[in-house]
Design an enzyme around this catalytic site. Structure first.
Site, PDB file in Angstrom:
ATOM      1  N   ASP A  26      33.322  50.200  10.575  1.00 29.34           N
ATOM      2  CA  ASP A  26      32.626  49.236  11.433  1.00 29.34           C
ATOM      3  C   ASP A  26      31.545  49.928  12.262  1.00 29.34           C
ATOM      4  O   ASP A  26      31.652  51.110  12.577  1.00 29.34           O
ATOM      5  CB  ASP A  26      33.657  48.559  12.360  1.00 29.34           C
ATOM      6  CG  ASP A  26      33.110  47.285  12.992  1.00 29.34           C
ATOM      7  OD1 ASP A  26      32.083  46.757  12.514  1.00 29.34           O
ATOM      8  OD2 ASP A  26      33.706  46.817  13.984  1.00 29.34           O
ATOM      9  N   ASN A  74      33.166  37.894   6.385  1.00 30.92           N
ATOM     10  CA  ASN A  74      31.790  38.406   6.315  1.00 30.92           C
ATOM     11  C   ASN A  74      30.857  37.512   5.485  1.00 30.92           C
ATOM     12  O   ASN A  74      29.629  37.635   5.571  1.00 30.92           O
ATOM     13  CB  ASN A  74      31.749  39.846   5.774  1.00 30.92           C
ATOM     14  CG  ASN A  74      32.301  40.877   6.744  1.00 30.92           C
ATOM     15  OD1 ASN A  74      32.839  41.909   6.316  1.00 30.92           O
ATOM     16  ND2 ASN A  74      32.180  40.636   8.054  1.00 30.92           N
TER      17      ASN A  74
HETATM   18  C1  IPE Z   1      35.634  44.256   9.771  1.00 30.30           C
HETATM   19  O1  IPE Z   1      34.467  44.390  10.515  1.00 30.30           O
HETATM   20  C2  IPE Z   1      35.304  44.096   8.322  1.00 30.30           C
HETATM   21  C3  IPE Z   1      34.720  45.267   7.672  1.00 30.30           C
HETATM   22  C4  IPE Z   1      34.585  46.449   8.190  1.00 30.30           C
HETATM   23  C5  IPE Z   1      34.294  45.054   6.330  1.00 30.30           C
HETATM   24  P1  IPE Z   1      33.795  43.136  11.217  1.00 30.30           P
HETATM   25  O2  IPE Z   1      32.613  43.659  11.953  1.00 30.30           O
HETATM   26  O3  IPE Z   1      33.541  42.075  10.227  1.00 30.30           O
HETATM   27  O4  IPE Z   1      34.945  42.647  12.203  1.00 30.30           O
HETATM   28  P2  IPE Z   1      34.866  41.910  13.590  1.00 30.30           P
HETATM   29  O5  IPE Z   1      33.957  40.734  13.388  1.00 30.30           O
HETATM   30  O6  IPE Z   1      34.295  42.883  14.579  1.00 30.30           O
HETATM   31  O7  IPE Z   1      36.266  41.546  13.915  1.00 30.30           O
HETATM   32  C1  IPE Z   2      30.521  47.131   9.244  1.00 25.99           C
HETATM   33  O1  IPE Z   2      29.482  47.145  10.144  1.00 25.99           O
HETATM   34  C2  IPE Z   2      30.089  46.761   7.862  1.00 25.99           C
HETATM   35  C3  IPE Z   2      30.515  45.427   7.414  1.00 25.99           C
HETATM   36  C4  IPE Z   2      31.286  44.602   8.063  1.00 25.99           C
HETATM   37  C5  IPE Z   2      30.053  45.010   6.124  1.00 25.99           C
HETATM   38  P1  IPE Z   2      29.010  45.847  10.911  1.00 25.99           P
HETATM   39  O2  IPE Z   2      27.918  45.215  10.110  1.00 25.99           O
HETATM   40  O3  IPE Z   2      30.159  44.966  11.234  1.00 25.99           O
HETATM   41  O4  IPE Z   2      28.399  46.486  12.234  1.00 25.99           O
HETATM   42  P2  IPE Z   2      28.503  45.922  13.696  1.00 25.99           P
HETATM   43  O5  IPE Z   2      29.946  45.651  13.994  1.00 25.99           O
HETATM   44  O6  IPE Z   2      27.675  44.672  13.731  1.00 25.99           O
HETATM   45  O7  IPE Z   2      27.947  47.004  14.544  1.00 25.99           O
HETATM   46 MG    MG Z   3      31.401  44.855  12.848  1.00 30.55          MG
END
Ligand code: IPE
Ligand code: IPE
Ligand code: MG
Length: 246
Positions: A26, A74
């Site tokens: 993340d 997502n």
């Molecule tokens: C969790 O991250 C899913 C992945 C790393 C693929 P998210 O960014 O989607 O989760 P939340 O929204 O912070 O809970």
């Molecule tokens: C994790 O990074 C990757 C996926 C969930 C695909 P994020 O895209 O959730 O990054 P933040 O949480 O917005 O920083």
């Molecule tokens: Mg995230």
């Protein structure tokens, strides 16, 4: 397992390695935002870290590495971002094939693979097929994965078997449940790592993480390094896992 790796990190104990590491990758978006870049650039940088992490886990002798790459939730991101992530996944699979062949890494995917675009799904299945006999490490990509969806799917499959008379309700055990999850046949994760400091599970491996050791680091995924991964594993090696006993 590569001895050079353990020579480089003498505090790492080869006798106490976890079998299965699962990572919630993340922070790509925040990494990009800090630099006033588009979020997609954060994901691109994140893929580089995935490549390094796969190599490090292979060299450490990890049997299963599960990477949370895309959750069921997502799909609700902007279409452009979803498309970019799918493109990066394809690019990753193509560019990683030589490494997977050389290092005998088997690729697997967990999640609603049927929801992925045709080209991504086909490349995924092809890569899984080509690498199916590899035994050094299993690289498990969680794609369109949600722990609750996985549990619903398991309940439906077991209910169907009960209805057909293949199984009696009183014979359903924890093992039956585990055998109807995407992760059937895999050990439960010994460690769950989440980058970017969020203190939540975000629908990841709900059943499987019953006794996993959890590690949350403030580092954003694109800044995550092999050195930090190794330090987390060293930390794991010093934890006492009690499994409810004294
Ligand atoms: C969790 O991250 C899913 C992945 C790393 C693929 P998210 O960014 O989607 O989760 P939340 O929204 O912070 O809970
Ligand atoms: C994790 O990074 C990757 C996926 C969930 C695909 P994020 O895209 O959730 O990054 P933040 O949480 O917005 O920083
Ligand atoms: Mg995230």
């Amino acid at each position: 397992m590569k001895s050079e790796f353990f020579e480089k990190y003498p505090q790492l104990d080869p006798a106490k390695m976890p079998a299965h590491i699962a990572i919630i990758m993340d922070g790509n978006g925040r990494w990009a935002k800090k630099r006033l870049f588009n979020r997609v650039l954060g994901h691109e940088q994140g893929v580089k870290v995935v490549v390094d992490t796969v190599r490090a886990c292979h060299d450490m002798g990890i049997s299963v590495l599960t990477l949370y790459a895309f959750s069921t939730e997502n799909w609700q991101r902007p279409q452009l971002e979803v498309t970019a992530l799918m493109f990066l996944l394809k690019k990753f699979l193509k560019s990683q094939l030589p490494d997977m062949m050389e290092n005998h890494i088997r690729l697997n995917a967990i999640g609603e693979i049927e929801r992925l675009p045709d080209d991504v799904r086909n490349l995924l299945y092809d890569t899984m097929k080509i690498t199916e006999n590899h035994r050094e490490m299993l690289l498990n990509l969680a794609l369109s994965y949600g722990g609750r969806t996985e549990i619903v799917r398991m309940a439906q499959q077991i209910a169907r078997k009960a209805q057909n008379g293949e199984i009696r309700p009183e014979d359903i055990t924890e093992e039956t449940v585990a055998n109807h999850l995407y992760t059937q046949g895999m050990p439960d994760p010994d460690m769950i790592i989440r980058t970017s400091g969020e203190m939540r599970i975000s629908n990841f491996l709900l059943w499987q993480m019953a006794y996993s050791e959890i590690f949350i680091t403030p580092t954003l995924w694109p800044d995550f390094s092999t050195d930090e991964l190794v330090n987390i594993v060293i930390d794991y090696q010093h934890r006492e896992r009690r499994f409810g006993k004294v």
